[in-house]
Scaffold this motif. Structure first.
Motif, PDB file in Angstrom:
ATOM      1  N   ASP A   1      37.090 -66.661  46.829  1.00 23.08           N
ATOM      2  CA  ASP A   1      35.696 -66.441  47.195  1.00 23.08           C
ATOM      3  C   ASP A   1      34.986 -65.779  46.028  1.00 23.08           C
ATOM      4  O   ASP A   1      35.412 -64.714  45.549  1.00 23.08           O
ATOM      5  CB  ASP A   1      35.622 -65.554  48.441  1.00 23.08           C
ATOM      6  N   ALA A   2      33.908 -66.388  45.568  1.00 26.07           N
ATOM      7  CA  ALA A   2      33.200 -65.872  44.403  1.00 26.07           C
ATOM      8  C   ALA A   2      32.651 -64.475  44.645  1.00 26.07           C
ATOM      9  O   ALA A   2      32.642 -63.641  43.729  1.00 26.07           O
ATOM     10  CB  ALA A   2      32.074 -66.828  44.014  1.00 26.07           C
ATOM     11  N   GLY A   3      32.193 -64.186  45.860  1.00 23.65           N
ATOM     12  CA  GLY A   3      31.674 -62.858  46.154  1.00 23.65           C
ATOM     13  C   GLY A   3      32.759 -61.806  46.087  1.00 23.65           C
ATOM     14  O   GLY A   3      32.565 -60.733  45.494  1.00 23.65           O
ATOM     15  N   GLU A   4      33.912 -62.099  46.693  1.00 20.79           N
ATOM     16  CA  GLU A   4      35.022 -61.140  46.664  1.00 20.79           C
ATOM     17  C   GLU A   4      35.512 -60.927  45.234  1.00 20.79           C
ATOM     18  O   GLU A   4      35.786 -59.793  44.819  1.00 20.79           O
ATOM     19  CB  GLU A   4      36.160 -61.652  47.545  1.00 20.79           C
ATOM     20  N   LEU A   5      35.617 -62.001  44.490  1.00 18.69           N
ATOM     21  CA  LEU A   5      36.059 -61.889  43.098  1.00 18.69           C
ATOM     22  C   LEU A   5      35.056 -61.102  42.264  1.00 18.69           C
ATOM     23  O   LEU A   5      35.439 -60.266  41.432  1.00 18.69           O
ATOM     24  CB  LEU A   5      36.260 -63.282  42.503  1.00 18.69           C
ATOM     25  N   ALA A   6      33.765 -61.343  42.483  1.00 11.90           N
ATOM     26  CA  ALA A   6      32.735 -60.625  41.729  1.00 11.90           C
ATOM     27  C   ALA A   6      32.756 -59.135  42.047  1.00 11.90           C
ATOM     28  O   ALA A   6      32.623 -58.290  41.141  1.00 11.90           O
ATOM     29  CB  ALA A   6      31.364 -61.218  42.023  1.00 11.90           C
ATOM     30  N   ASP A   7      32.933 -58.802  43.323  1.00  5.28           N
ATOM     31  CA  ASP A   7      33.009 -57.384  43.698  1.00  5.28           C
ATOM     32  C   ASP A   7      34.217 -56.716  43.031  1.00  5.28           C
ATOM     33  O   ASP A   7      34.124 -55.599  42.517  1.00  5.28           O
ATOM     34  CB  ASP A   7      33.117 -57.245  45.218  1.00  5.28           C
ATOM     35  N   ALA A   8      35.355 -57.421  43.057  1.00  2.00           N
ATOM     36  CA  ALA A   8      36.557 -56.870  42.439  1.00  2.00           C
ATOM     37  C   ALA A   8      36.376 -56.739  40.933  1.00  2.00           C
ATOM     38  O   ALA A   8      36.781 -55.742  40.323  1.00  2.00           O
ATOM     39  CB  ALA A   8      37.758 -57.753  42.763  1.00  2.00           C
ATOM     40  N   LEU A   9      35.746 -57.718  40.330  1.00  2.00           N
ATOM     41  CA  LEU A   9      35.538 -57.683  38.886  1.00  2.00           C
ATOM     42  C   LEU A   9      34.617 -56.523  38.503  1.00  2.00           C
ATOM     43  O   LEU A   9      34.862 -55.828  37.501  1.00  2.00           O
ATOM     44  CB  LEU A   9      34.951 -59.015  38.420  1.00  2.00           C
ATOM     45  N   ALA A  10      33.593 -56.284  39.300  1.00  4.87           N
ATOM     46  CA  ALA A  10      32.698 -55.156  39.019  1.00  4.87           C
ATOM     47  C   ALA A  10      33.465 -53.838  39.082  1.00  4.87           C
ATOM     48  O   ALA A  10      33.278 -52.951  38.238  1.00  4.87           O
ATOM     49  CB  ALA A  10      31.548 -55.153  40.023  1.00  4.87           C
ATOM     50  N   THR A  11      34.350 -53.712  40.079  1.00  2.00           N
ATOM     51  CA  THR A  11      35.158 -52.492  40.205  1.00  2.00           C
ATOM     52  C   THR A  11      36.119 -52.348  39.033  1.00  2.00           C
ATOM     53  O   THR A  11      36.272 -51.262  38.452  1.00  2.00           O
ATOM     54  CB  THR A  11      35.941 -52.511  41.525  1.00  2.00           C
ATOM     55  N   VAL A  12      36.776 -53.449  38.676  1.00  2.69           N
ATOM     56  CA  VAL A  12      37.743 -53.429  37.577  1.00  2.69           C
ATOM     57  C   VAL A  12      37.058 -53.076  36.263  1.00  2.69           C
ATOM     58  O   VAL A  12      37.574 -52.289  35.458  1.00  2.69           O
ATOM     59  CB  VAL A  12      38.472 -54.792  37.493  1.00  2.69           C
ATOM     60  N   LEU A  13      35.883 -53.642  36.020  1.00  7.72           N
ATOM     61  CA  LEU A  13      35.174 -53.363  34.778  1.00  7.72           C
ATOM     62  C   LEU A  13      34.722 -51.905  34.682  1.00  7.72           C
ATOM     63  O   LEU A  13      34.470 -51.400  33.585  1.00  7.72           O
ATOM     64  CB  LEU A  13      33.962 -54.286  34.641  1.00  7.72           C
ATOM     65  N   ALA A  14      34.631 -51.236  35.825  1.00  9.22           N
ATOM     66  CA  ALA A  14      34.220 -49.829  35.833  1.00  9.22           C
ATOM     67  C   ALA A  14      35.386 -48.879  35.595  1.00  9.22           C
ATOM     68  O   ALA A  14      35.178 -47.674  35.430  1.00  9.22           O
ATOM     69  CB  ALA A  14      33.552 -49.495  37.169  1.00  9.22           C
ATOM     70  N   THR A  15      36.625 -49.407  35.571  1.00  8.26           N
ATOM     71  CA  THR A  15      37.799 -48.561  35.310  1.00  8.26           C
ATOM     72  C   THR A  15      37.908 -48.321  33.805  1.00  8.26           C
ATOM     73  O   THR A  15      37.245 -48.991  33.009  1.00  8.26           O
ATOM     74  CB  THR A  15      39.083 -49.227  35.821  1.00  8.26           C
ATOM     75  N   PRO A  16      38.740 -47.364  33.379  1.00 10.14           N
ATOM     76  CA  PRO A  16      38.901 -47.119  31.936  1.00 10.14           C
ATOM     77  C   PRO A  16      39.233 -48.402  31.180  1.00 10.14           C
ATOM     78  O   PRO A  16      39.905 -49.293  31.695  1.00 10.14           O
ATOM     79  CB  PRO A  16      40.051 -46.119  31.878  1.00 10.14           C
ATOM     80  N   ALA A  17      38.752 -48.493  29.950  1.00  6.80           N
ATOM     81  CA  ALA A  17      38.859 -49.729  29.178  1.00  6.80           C
ATOM     82  C   ALA A  17      40.294 -50.187  28.996  1.00  6.80           C
ATOM     83  O   ALA A  17      40.572 -51.375  28.930  1.00  6.80           O
ATOM     84  CB  ALA A  17      38.199 -49.551  27.816  1.00  6.80           C
ATOM     85  N   LYS A  18      41.229 -49.288  28.887  1.00  7.94           N
ATOM     86  CA  LYS A  18      42.631 -49.649  28.749  1.00  7.94           C
ATOM     87  C   LYS A  18      43.448 -48.961  29.843  1.00  7.94           C
ATOM     88  O   LYS A  18      43.358 -47.757  30.049  1.00  7.94           O
ATOM     89  CB  LYS A  18      43.175 -49.236  27.377  1.00  7.94           C
ATOM     90  N   THR A  19      44.237 -49.750  30.538  1.00  5.93           N
ATOM     91  CA  THR A  19      45.121 -49.203  31.550  1.00  5.93           C
ATOM     92  C   THR A  19      46.447 -48.845  30.889  1.00  5.93           C
ATOM     93  O   THR A  19      46.607 -48.933  29.676  1.00  5.93           O
ATOM     94  CB  THR A  19      45.365 -50.253  32.647  1.00  5.93           C
ATOM     95  N   ARG A  20      47.443 -48.487  31.698  1.00  5.98           N
ATOM     96  CA  ARG A  20      48.774 -48.185  31.166  1.00  5.98           C
ATOM     97  C   ARG A  20      49.835 -49.005  31.885  1.00  5.98           C
ATOM     98  O   ARG A  20      50.968 -48.587  32.025  1.00  5.98           O
ATOM     99  CB  ARG A  20      49.050 -46.688  31.300  1.00  5.98           C
ATOM    100  N   ILE A  21      49.454 -50.180  32.307  1.00 10.37           N
ATOM    101  CA  ILE A  21      50.402 -50.995  33.068  1.00 10.37           C
ATOM    102  C   ILE A  21      51.515 -51.552  32.185  1.00 10.37           C
ATOM    103  O   ILE A  21      52.574 -51.950  32.690  1.00 10.37           O
ATOM    104  CB  ILE A  21      49.660 -52.139  33.803  1.00 10.37           C
ATOM    105  N   ARG A  22      51.325 -51.577  30.899  1.00 16.56           N
ATOM    106  CA  ARG A  22      52.363 -52.052  29.994  1.00 16.56           C
ATOM    107  C   ARG A  22      53.690 -51.338  30.227  1.00 16.56           C
ATOM    108  O   ARG A  22      54.760 -51.935  30.065  1.00 16.56           O
ATOM    109  CB  ARG A  22      51.906 -51.859  28.540  1.00 16.56           C
ATOM    110  N   GLU A  23      53.629 -50.087  30.609  1.00 18.60           N
ATOM    111  CA  GLU A  23      54.842 -49.303  30.816  1.00 18.60           C
ATOM    112  C   GLU A  23      55.737 -49.894  31.903  1.00 18.60           C
ATOM    113  O   GLU A  23      56.933 -49.611  31.946  1.00 18.60           O
ATOM    114  CB  GLU A  23      54.467 -47.866  31.179  1.00 18.60           C
ATOM    115  N   HIS A  24      55.156 -50.731  32.776  1.00 23.16           N
ATOM    116  CA  HIS A  24      55.930 -51.312  33.879  1.00 23.16           C
ATOM    117  C   HIS A  24      56.475 -52.704  33.547  1.00 23.16           C
ATOM    118  O   HIS A  24      57.057 -53.354  34.412  1.00 23.16           O
ATOM    119  CB  HIS A  24      55.039 -51.415  35.127  1.00 23.16           C
TER     120      HIS A  24
END
Length: 326
Positions: free
Chosen positions: A280-303
């Motif tokens: 769903d484009a709306g759900e994806l857009a909402d998630a993308l807006a939230t994701v873009l508001a998080t710090p520019a680099k995550t630390r998921i590489r450690e996993h």
């Protein structure tokens, strides 16, 4: 004595197609690094199905020249060629369309792809071991008792790099917001229209103007530049096994929004900067807006160490040792 393996594949990089089957070459290289002697027989299946028929006598000639312990075929059609002999055990790695079929623009299986899809599923019952990329794929050939081994990630190649430097190298706007689409837009299964609709919704609903960064047919050694230059990666495919781009983005600590296909949910989990959505484009857009508001680099590489090419190679070698003729 080291294991001697003949790899048969219809996907392998070449000058005219530098991105074609890079994940297979990466696995071959990682196996060689761990002492497996490997020769590669490439089938140019993109030229036409007759190439698979031509590959059978090529295989027989190769077997007369080499003293192999087993054959490892990548993609079901290559597995059909490998099974055209009975002397050596055969391991088949399924890659996606060989189990799911091909999609039309609406995401439904094309009728033309169904006969080969069923034939490749049946193949799993007459080879010595079938490898699939995700539990969802395993369910499609459950009777063959497949092993789930996703493709590994070259953690040295795919690593965090300074975003500004990557954008300079790619001649991208340093101030723009870029969302990466990692496939050719004309591939129906990858569902580019949903990607476009999501960016339009992101602009209309959240006031975020994001530029598409479409990446395909790029040499593997340049892909990390694009992943690190992007603000996020978005995956909108109708189906996948274990999408390499998601793992590669995670190795670069790059944010990801993806539809719920293959093993994406298991890969991403509940990590901040990552989201799994419906189609769903709306759900994806909402998630993308939230994701873009998080710090520019995550630390998921450690996993990601359990999915390094070295760790995956060790698992593949364990399969080889159970079926090899020694």
């Amino acid at each position: 004595m080291p294991l001697r393996v003949l790899t048969i594949t219809n996907m392998y990089p070449e000058p005219a197609r530098p991105a074609w089957g890079t994940f297979i070459k990466s696995q071959v290289d990682s196996l060689v690094a761990q002492g497996v002697e490997t020769e590669v027989l490439v089938i140019h299946g993109y030229r036409g199905r007759v190439e698979y028929l031509y590959a059978i006598p090529r295989l027989w000639r190769q077997l007369r020249r080499g003293n192999y312990d087993l054959i490892h075929a990548h993609y079901g059609l290559s597995g059909l060629v490998a099974r055209a002999q009975r002397r050596l055990p055969v391991v088949v790695s399924y890659c996606g369309n060989d189990l799911y079929g091909h999609a039309n623009a609406a995401g439904r299986q094309t009728l033309q792809s169904l006969p080969l899809m069923w034939l490749q599923r049946l193949l799993a019952r007459v080879v010595d071991r079938a490898i699939v990329k995700s539990p969802a794929s395993a369910n499609l050939i459950a009777a063959a008792n497949p092993v789930v081994i996703p493709n590994g990630v070259d953690m040295e190649r795919f690593r965090p790099l300074p975003r500004d430097e990557c954008r300079v190298a790619l001649d991208l706007d340093p101030a723009a917001t870029y969302v990466l689409f990692p496939y050719a837009p004309d591939r129906p299964r990858k569902n580019y229209p949903l990607f476009e609709a999501t960016l339009a919704t992101l602009a209309g609903r959240h006031g975020i103007s994001a530029r598409p960064l479409v990446v395909h047919d790029v040499p593997n050694d340049r892909v990390p530049l694009y992943l690190n230059a992007a603000d996020a990666v978005m995956l909108t495919s109708y189906w996948e096994g274990s999408p390499n781009v998601v793992k590669e983005a995670m190795a670069c600590n790059t944010r990801v929004v993806a539809v719920d296909v293959g093993d994406v949910r298991a890969l991403i989990g509940d990590q901040p900067g990552y989201a799994v959505c419906g189609f769903d484009a709306g759900e994806l857009a909402d998630a993308l807006a939230t994701v873009l508001a998080t710090p520019a680099k995550t630390r998921i590489r450690e996993h990601m160490q359990a999915l390094s090419v070295e760790a995956i190679a060790a698992r593949v070698i364990a399969i080889y040792e159970t079926v090899a003729v020694r």
